[in-house]
Design an enzyme around this catalytic site. Structure first.
Site, short mmCIF file in Angstrom:
data_model
loop_
_atom_site.label_atom_id
_atom_site.label_comp_id
_atom_site.label_asym_id
_atom_site.label_seq_id
_atom_site.Cartn_x
_atom_site.Cartn_y
_atom_site.Cartn_z
CE LYS A 47 54.95 48.02 63.89
NZ LYS A 47 53.59 47.51 63.78
CG ASN A 48 51.79 50.43 65.15
OD1 ASN A 48 52.15 49.64 64.03
ND2 ASN A 48 51.90 50.09 66.59
NE ARG A 121 45.64 43.05 64.21
CZ ARG A 121 44.39 42.08 64.52
NH1 ARG A 121 44.39 40.93 64.35
NH2 ARG A 121 43.57 42.85 64.92
CB CYS A 150 52.91 39.59 67.24
SG CYS A 150 54.54 40.54 66.86
NE ARG A 155 47.09 41.54 67.52
CZ ARG A 155 47.97 42.21 66.83
NH1 ARG A 155 49.15 41.47 66.57
NH2 ARG A 155 47.98 43.58 66.44
N PRO A 156 40.97 39.45 67.75
CG PRO A 156 38.99 39.66 69.05
CD PRO A 156 40.46 39.52 68.96
CG ASP A 158 34.87 41.24 68.08
OD1 ASP A 158 36.20 41.24 67.95
OD2 ASP A 158 34.08 41.68 69.10
CG ASP A 356 52.86 47.49 70.96
OD1 ASP A 356 52.63 46.27 71.06
OD2 ASP A 356 52.21 48.13 70.19
NE ARG A 447 56.74 42.42 61.07
CZ ARG A 447 56.03 41.65 60.39
NH1 ARG A 447 56.41 40.45 59.97
NH2 ARG A 447 54.67 41.95 60.00
N1 EPU Z 1 39.92 43.72 70.28
C1 EPU Z 1 38.45 42.95 70.21
N2 EPU Z 1 37.97 43.27 68.91
C2 EPU Z 1 38.58 43.84 68.02
C3 EPU Z 1 39.70 44.34 67.80
C4 EPU Z 1 40.45 44.39 69.09
O1 EPU Z 1 38.33 42.29 71.23
O2 EPU Z 1 37.69 43.64 67.11
C5 EPU Z 1 40.82 43.58 71.66
C6 EPU Z 1 42.07 42.99 71.36
O3 EPU Z 1 41.89 41.53 71.26
C7 EPU Z 1 42.81 43.59 72.39
C8 EPU Z 1 42.54 45.16 72.54
O4 EPU Z 1 41.01 44.89 72.00
O5 EPU Z 1 42.65 43.17 73.50
C9 EPU Z 1 43.22 46.00 71.68
O6 EPU Z 1 43.53 45.60 70.27
P1 EPU Z 1 43.60 46.68 69.10
O7 EPU Z 1 42.53 46.40 68.28
O8 EPU Z 1 43.52 48.00 69.62
O9 EPU Z 1 44.93 46.24 68.31
P2 EPU Z 1 45.24 46.44 67.10
O10 EPU Z 1 44.70 47.59 66.34
O11 EPU Z 1 45.30 45.14 66.42
C10 EPU Z 1 47.61 47.98 67.20
C11 EPU Z 1 48.87 47.92 67.06
C12 EPU Z 1 49.59 47.06 67.73
C13 EPU Z 1 49.27 47.28 69.31
C14 EPU Z 1 47.83 47.55 69.86
C15 EPU Z 1 47.52 47.96 70.81
C16 EPU Z 1 48.87 48.31 64.73
C17 EPU Z 1 49.24 47.83 63.25
N3 EPU Z 1 49.07 47.43 65.66
O12 EPU Z 1 46.87 46.76 67.10
O13 EPU Z 1 50.86 47.11 67.71
O14 EPU Z 1 49.73 46.42 70.27
O15 EPU Z 1 47.28 48.46 68.59
O16 EPU Z 1 47.89 49.15 71.31
O17 EPU Z 1 48.40 49.67 64.79
C18 EPU Z 1 53.28 46.41 67.46
O18 EPU Z 1 53.50 47.45 66.99
O19 EPU Z 1 54.07 45.75 68.00
C19 EPU Z 1 51.98 46.10 67.75
C20 EPU Z 1 51.32 44.92 67.83
#
Ligand code: EPU
Length: 509
Positions: A47-48, A121, A150, A155-156, A158, A356, A447
């Protein structure tokens, strides 16, 4: 996409939502547990990886065809977003062709549907490709409503926005979202890691790295992406962009060097980079389910090196984990050696243990002998699953980012799934529990898991309407699940019990 497809009645209306055998129309799944899972299961495409690969197809000036795209609620959602943005999308049996020729910026910003963005997301992955498309066509803007997902804690985005600003974009935030505009993108030094909590090591952002990669791929000059995520999903998108003509060095490392090009060509479905990799989180889920039920399962279709950290955690819990087969056809075999024993794990960026899989490991800990400690350093506030596991008589406490779980026998319960991975955790708990459980909102599984009920049935799980009252504590029977009852439960000092079920959080990932 497949025979299990039906028209949807969902308010945001994709052209059909996925179904899976025993998950009924109300989204409820009944599971009669205590049966060791046995057999072989093949995972679907990730998925991701699929979500950002589909979004990246917006960057190519000819049609791009992807294969092994999983049939999930989220991927259907992404196809609808692409269509709404003007792309021509054809999809059949896991092959998806995206032609973005008609996706052109005009006076108005590109704006993916705010309703869908609030629900998924993964929609954030559109930001980089759309911005890049604006730059390739002489300028434009992208408007993204506040992204949902979720409830994993904050989940910023920034780091995504800082990367765009470094590349020359203008970012305007308001209370409903963000507007990013650009004339030209210019190569820059970008920093992608951020500490999720003061005091914790910086965590690289997965989708932020992918967004920055897409934008840098068409920027003028060279960009250096520091503190990049090394996750297989980032590598998959990078290899797709390379096949389209992007110049990227360092995929799979913390530093990516990208030399911008003026155009990216469409990628043929025959190209190896057009194939979505196997889903490592799905693979991990079946591996953990095998260990939690005292079973023996071979998982096909995933690169074993991508689940090495999960294999290590399962070995710590007493299971035997090995690989079989050769080359691209390797599989992972998990065999239980009796009741699991307590273990200690901590999530980390790849190649560490994925955040995850912590919910699913929490379900394993709930049946393990002794007290396990599970710490989530990536999403320290992720806890929806912990509040639901006590419904199965699990003993769960929480100390900051650490779950303290004392294992014992689980009994069937009635529970509502709050999000995707928590739903997987509740499913594993139900499979390992004595008696019948009813999991409401189990449709959230769709999902991220392709036909989960069919796969579980093939592994011997008993699904469907209960033969006896849900949640009734059955007489203990020897031999079911293959282990003995444990002794009195120990409560650790300095932890706090997790209250049982609280109101459901957002449905999206
Ligand atoms: N973070 C920041 N600032 C940002 C982005 C992230 O501080 O601008 C922090 C987050 O708060 C967190 C960490 O960095 O503490 C990692 O977050 P990341 O950005 O890597 O998460 P994501 O890219 O939004 C993806 C997957 C998630 C998975 C995370 C971590 C997708 C669509 N989602 O999310 O998948 O948990 O990476 O590996 O690719 C799931 O599949 O169930 C799922 C939640």
């Amino acid at each position: 996409m497949d025979a299990a497809t039906t028209a949807t009645s969902l308010p945001w209306g994709p052209r059909g939502t996925t179904r899976s055998g025993d998950i009924n129309r109300n989204g409820t799944l009944c599971v009669t547990g205590g049966v060791p899972l046995r057999g072989r299961v093949r995972v679907g495409g990730s998925k991701n990886a699929a979500l950002p690969m589909l979004a990246a197809a917006l960057l190519t000036d000819g049609p791009t065809t992807l294969r092994r795209v999983p049939d999930l609620t989220d991927t259907r959602f992404m196809l609808e977003l692409l269509r709404e943005l003007g792309a021509t999308v054809e999809s059949s049996d896991g092959t998806v062709r995206v032609d973005a020729a008609r996706v052109r910026p005009d006076a108005l910003p590109f704006e993916p549907s705010p309703v869908r963005v609030a629900a998924m997301r993964g929609a954030v992955c559109l930001l980089g490709p759309l911005l890049a498309r604006c730059a390739l066509h002489g300028g434009g803007a992208v408007r993204l409503a506040t992204v949902g997902g979720c409830d994993l804690g904050p989940r910023p985005i920034d780091r995504h926005l800082a990367a765009f600003e470094a590349l020359g974009a203008n970012v305007e935030r308001d209370q409903d979202g963000v507007t990013v505009s650009v004339d030209r993108l210019k190569g820059a030094d970008i920093f992608l890691s951020a500490p999720p909590t003061p005091g914790l090591p910086p965590s690289p952002t997965v989708t932020g790295t992918i967004n920055a990669l897409c934008a840098a791929a068409v920027a003028d000059g060279v960009s250096v992406l520091n503190g990049a995520a090394r996750e297989p999903e980032v590598v998959a998108v990078g290899e797709l962009l390379q096949a389209a003509g992007a110049e990227i060095e360092g995929l799979g490392t913390r530093t990516l060097i990208v030399t911008g090009v003026r155009r990216l060509r469409g990628v043929s479905g025959r190209c190896p980079a057009a194939v979505v990799p196997g889903d490592r989180i799905e693979a991990a889920t079946w591996m953990i389910a095998a260990a939690a039920t005292g079973g023996r399962v071979v998982v096909d279709g995933v690169d074993p090196s991508e689940v090495a950290a999960v294999a290590a955690a399962l070995r710590d819990s007493g299971a035997r984990v090995s690989t079989c087969g050769a080359g691209a056809h390797q599989s992972v075999r998990v065999a239980s050696c009796g009741r699991p024993t307590a273990f200690e794990v901590r999530s980390a960026a790849f190649p560490g243990l994925p955040t995850d899989v912590l919910p699913q490991l929490a379900a394993l800990a709930a049946v393990a002998e002794g007290t396990s400690l599970l710490t989530d350093d990536v999403f320290p506030e992720r806890s929806a699953h912990l509040r639901r596991l006590p419904r199965f008589h699990a003993s769960v406490e929480r100390a900051g980012a650490t779950a303290v779980i004392t294992g014992g026998d689980l009994y069937g319960g009635e529970v509502h799934a709050p999000d995707l991975r928590a739903a997987a955790a509740l499913l594993i708990a139900a499979l390992a529990a004595e008696g019948t459980s009813r999991i409401g909102r189990a449709s959230l599984l769709l999902r991220g898991y392709e036909r989960p009920a069919e796969k579980l049935r093939a592994l011997g799980a008993t699904l469907g309407e209960p033969a006896r009252a849900v949640g009734k504590r059955p007489a203990r029977r020897s031999g079911r699940g293959g282990w003995r009852a444990v002794g009195p439960r120990r409560i650790l000092r300095g932890t706090r019990p997790v209250a049982s079920e609280t109101p459901a959080c957002s449905a999206a990932v």
